[in-house]
Design an enzyme around this catalytic site. Structure first.
Site: not given
Ligand code: AMP
Ligand code: ZN
Length: 105
Positions: A5, A83, A89, A91, A96
């Site tokens: 990650c 998001n 959106g 990604t 976060h």
């Protein structure tokens, strides 16, 4: 810690603007505002959908950290965004918070 990650890696090894107990802030590599920060919790969940995995105390401290980072950056007016899902959106699939600000009045 998930080795695959990006944000778990940046939590450990990134260039942090601020660091708290279980949270860091970094500058977004592709800023969408004059000041564009990302707040990343150490605790990996893929998105806000899994927020029930966070304790009430973690959630409180996370929101307080976001406000502290904005204040440290001297942002009086700012936007906080999350998001959730690729269609919105997202990604990077580690929760976060975007903090965007720094616009001229
Ligand atoms: P999201 O699209 O909501 O998942 O947000 C991911 C954000 O991470 C985007 O705004 C990217 O510009 C940012 N980003 C991707 N890689 C990095 C990196 N290595 N350092 C800082 N920000 C990054
Ligand atoms: Zn992660």
């Amino acid at each position: 810690m998930n080795d695959d990650c990006l944000f778990c890696t940046l939590y450990r090894d990134g260039d942090h603007v601020a660091a708290g107990d279980g949270f860091v802030a970094i500058r977004d590599i592709n800023p969408q505002a004059p000041v564009h920060l990302l707040v990343i919790p150490e605790h990996h969940i893929d998105s806000l959908r899994e927020i029930a995995e966070f304790s009430a105390d973690e959630n409180k401290r996370m929101l307080e950290f976001i406000a502290e980072v904005a204040a440290r950056e001297k942002l009086t007016d700012y936007r906080v965004e999350v998001n959730v899902g690729p269609g919105a959106g997202q990604t990077v699939f580690h929760l976060h918070w975007h903090i965007k600000g720094g616009w001229k009045p």
